[in-house]
Scaffold this motif. Structure first.
Motif, PDB file in Angstrom:
ATOM      1  N   LEU A   3       0.821  -1.207   0.000  1.00  0.00           N
ATOM      2  CA  LEU A   3       0.000   0.000   0.000  1.00  0.00           C
ATOM      3  C   LEU A   3       0.855   1.256   0.000  1.00  0.00           C
ATOM      4  CD1 LEU A   3      -2.813  -0.906   2.543  1.00  0.00           C
ATOM      5  CD2 LEU A   3      -2.836  -1.102   0.067  1.00  0.00           C
ATOM      6  N   ALA A   4       2.167   1.126   0.062  1.00  0.00           N
ATOM      7  CA  ALA A   4       3.038   2.294   0.092  1.00  0.00           C
ATOM      8  C   ALA A   4       2.944   3.050  -1.222  1.00  0.00           C
ATOM      9  CB  ALA A   4       4.485   1.862   0.338  1.00  0.00           C
ATOM     10  N   LEU A   5       2.915   4.368  -1.136  1.00  0.00           N
ATOM     11  CA  LEU A   5       2.857   5.198  -2.326  1.00  0.00           C
ATOM     12  C   LEU A   5       4.242   5.776  -2.593  1.00  0.00           C
ATOM     13  CD1 LEU A   5      -0.547   6.965  -1.699  1.00  0.00           C
ATOM     14  CD2 LEU A   5      -0.070   4.791  -2.788  1.00  0.00           C
ATOM     15  N   GLU A   6       4.287   6.806  -3.445  1.00  0.00           N
ATOM     16  CA  GLU A   6       5.571   7.365  -3.842  1.00  0.00           C
ATOM     17  C   GLU A   6       6.359   7.877  -2.651  1.00  0.00           C
ATOM     18  OE1 GLU A   6       2.514   8.095  -7.034  1.00  0.00           O
ATOM     19  OE2 GLU A   6       2.665   8.324  -4.872  1.00  0.00           O
ATOM     20  N   PHE A  85      -6.546  11.003  -6.766  1.00  0.00           N
ATOM     21  CA  PHE A  85      -7.954  10.582  -6.853  1.00  0.00           C
ATOM     22  C   PHE A  85      -8.020   9.080  -6.554  1.00  0.00           C
ATOM     23  CE2 PHE A  85      -6.960  13.842 -10.052  1.00  0.00           C
ATOM     24  CZ  PHE A  85      -7.622  14.912  -9.466  1.00  0.00           C
ATOM     25  N   PRO A  86      -7.942   8.722  -5.255  1.00  0.00           N
ATOM     26  CA  PRO A  86      -7.777   7.304  -4.868  1.00  0.00           C
ATOM     27  C   PRO A  86      -9.076   6.510  -4.821  1.00  0.00           C
ATOM     28  CG  PRO A  86      -7.813   8.678  -2.921  1.00  0.00           C
ATOM     29  CD  PRO A  86      -7.925   9.616  -4.091  1.00  0.00           C
ATOM     30  N   TRP A  87     -10.172   7.115  -5.277  1.00  0.00           N
ATOM     31  CA  TRP A  87     -11.485   6.521  -5.047  1.00  0.00           C
ATOM     32  C   TRP A  87     -11.811   5.395  -6.015  1.00  0.00           C
ATOM     33  CZ3 TRP A  87     -11.380   9.096  -0.907  1.00  0.00           C
ATOM     34  CH2 TRP A  87     -10.940  10.419  -0.907  1.00  0.00           C
ATOM     35  N   ARG A  93      -8.006   3.164  -1.910  1.00  0.00           N
ATOM     36  CA  ARG A  93      -8.991   3.485  -0.870  1.00  0.00           C
ATOM     37  C   ARG A  93      -8.555   2.946   0.485  1.00  0.00           C
ATOM     38  NH1 ARG A  93     -12.660   2.071  -5.051  1.00  0.00           N
ATOM     39  NH2 ARG A  93     -12.963   0.009  -4.126  1.00  0.00           N
ATOM     40  N   ARG A  94      -8.002   1.759   0.516  1.00  0.00           N
ATOM     41  CA  ARG A  94      -7.528   1.192   1.782  1.00  0.00           C
ATOM     42  C   ARG A  94      -6.362   2.006   2.336  1.00  0.00           C
ATOM     43  NH1 ARG A  94      -8.646  -3.539  -1.120  1.00  0.00           N
ATOM     44  NH2 ARG A  94      -6.466  -3.778  -1.760  1.00  0.00           N
ATOM     45  N   ALA A  95      -5.462   2.434   1.441  1.00  0.00           N
ATOM     46  CA  ALA A  95      -4.333   3.252   1.880  1.00  0.00           C
ATOM     47  C   ALA A  95      -4.823   4.582   2.439  1.00  0.00           C
ATOM     48  CB  ALA A  95      -3.374   3.489   0.708  1.00  0.00           C
ATOM     49  N   GLU A 117       4.343  14.332   2.273  1.00  0.00           N
ATOM     50  CA  GLU A 117       3.848  15.077   1.111  1.00  0.00           C
ATOM     51  C   GLU A 117       3.049  14.214   0.147  1.00  0.00           C
ATOM     52  OE1 GLU A 117       5.586  18.328  -2.055  1.00  0.00           O
ATOM     53  OE2 GLU A 117       6.955  16.925  -1.097  1.00  0.00           O
ATOM     54  N   THR A 118       3.504  12.993  -0.079  1.00  0.00           N
ATOM     55  CA  THR A 118       2.801  12.121  -1.015  1.00  0.00           C
ATOM     56  C   THR A 118       2.039  11.021  -0.286  1.00  0.00           C
ATOM     57  OG1 THR A 118       4.822  10.813  -1.294  1.00  0.00           O
ATOM     58  CG2 THR A 118       4.394  12.562  -2.913  1.00  0.00           C
ATOM     59  N   GLY A 119       1.742  11.242   0.991  1.00  0.00           N
ATOM     60  CA  GLY A 119       0.932  10.284   1.728  1.00  0.00           C
ATOM     61  C   GLY A 119      -0.477  10.221   1.157  1.00  0.00           C
ATOM     62  N   PRO A 120      -1.200   9.134   1.406  1.00  0.00           N
ATOM     63  CA  PRO A 120      -2.538   8.968   0.837  1.00  0.00           C
ATOM     64  C   PRO A 120      -3.511  10.078   1.200  1.00  0.00           C
ATOM     65  CG  PRO A 120      -1.717   6.875   1.672  1.00  0.00           C
ATOM     66  CD  PRO A 120      -0.739   7.922   2.119  1.00  0.00           C
ATOM     67  N   LEU A 121      -3.521  10.499   2.475  1.00  0.00           N
ATOM     68  CA  LEU A 121      -4.458  11.536   2.883  1.00  0.00           C
ATOM     69  C   LEU A 121      -4.117  12.877   2.246  1.00  0.00           C
ATOM     70  CD1 LEU A 121      -6.829  12.549   4.565  1.00  0.00           C
ATOM     71  CD2 LEU A 121      -5.250  12.837   6.498  1.00  0.00           C
TER      72      LEU A 121
END
Length: 202
Positions: A3-6, A85-87, A93-95, A117-121
Motif C-alpha cells: 500500500l506504500a505510495l511514492e 484521486f484514490p477513489w 482506498r484502503r491506503a 507530502e505524497t501520503g494517501p491523505l
C-alpha cells in the motif's frame, strides 16, 4: 501489492507543477479577495473595476486549472494522478482509510501528524482541492460565456452555473484557510518548508 505510495524526493515537484500551482493559487486568492468588496453587474450597469479584476482573475484561474490538468497528464515526476484521486481502486482506498485513521489517532493524542507530502491523505486532499478549484473556475467561465452569448442576464439570478459557483464559494474559503494553515503549521514545526512548492530555481 504494497500500500506504500511514492517516496517523497528532495525535488518532488517539477517546475511546471510549481508554476501552475502558483498561478492557480494567486488567481483564486484574487477571486476570493475581490468577491468581498466588488459591485457586480446589473441589467443597467456594468460591474465596477474590482468586479472586472474578479472576472479576469477568474479567466486566469480557468486557464491555470486547465494547465494543471495537462501537467498531471504529461509530467514525469510528482504525485501520481491515481494518488490524487484514490477513489477508483481498492488499494488506494484502503491506503487512504489507513492514513486517515493514523492522522486521527495522532490528533486525538494531542500531537501534530507527521508531514508526508505524497501520503494517501495529503494526496487525496490535494486532488479534492484541484477538483473544487476547477469546478469553481468552470462555473464562472460558463456564466460569462452565457452572458456574452445573450443566453443569460448579467445578473446571476436564475443561472445554474452561478448557483454552483456561489454554493462552492464557502468551501473554497474553508479549503484555502485549512490548506494554508496546515502548511504554515508544518513550516514552523520544521517538518516542511513553505519555500518548497514556491521555489522556482534548481
Amino acid at each position: 501489492m504494497s500500500l506504500a505510495l511514492e517516496t517523497p524526493q528532495p525535488d518532488q515537484h517539477a517546475h511546471s507543477t510549481r508554476l501552475v500551482h502558483a498561478g492557480l493559487a494567486l488567481s483564486i486568492c484574487t477571486q476570493l479577495a475581490t468577491s468581498l468588496i466588488m459591485q457586480g453587474p446589473t441589467e443597467t450597469a456594468a460591474g465596477d473595476a474590482i468586479f472586472q479584476l474578479h472576472r479576469y482573475s477568474g479567466f486566469a484561474a480557468l486557464a491555470f486549472a486547465f494547465l494543471f490538468w495537462m501537467t498531471l497528464v504529461f509530467r514525469r515526476r510528482g504525485t501520481a494522478p491515481s494518488a490524487l484521486f484514490p477513489w477508483f481502486t481498492g488499494e488506494r482506498r484502503r491506503a487512504f482509510a489507513a492514513d486517515l485513521g493514523n492522522h486521527l489517532r495522532t490528533v486525538v493524542r494531542g500531537r501534530l501528524p507527521a508531514y508526508e507530502e505524497t501520503g494517501p491523505l495529503a494526496s487525496a486532499v490535494h486532488g479534492l482541492g484541484l477538483l473544487l478549484m476547477t469546478t469553481m473556475a468552470v462555473s464562472g467561465g460558463v456564466y460569462a460565456a452565457q452572458v456574452w452569448a445573450g443566453l443569460q442576464s448579467p445578473e446571476p439570478d436564475g443561472s445554474v452555473a452561478m448557483t454552483v459557483h456561489f454554493a462552492l464559494a464557502n468551501l473554497v474559503w474553508v479549503y484555502l484557510i485549512a490548506h494554508a494553515g496546515m502548511a504554515t503549521i508544518h513550516h514552523f514545526a520544521r517538518s516542511a518548508s513553505l519555500a518548497k512548492m514556491w521555489r522556482f530555481k534548481g
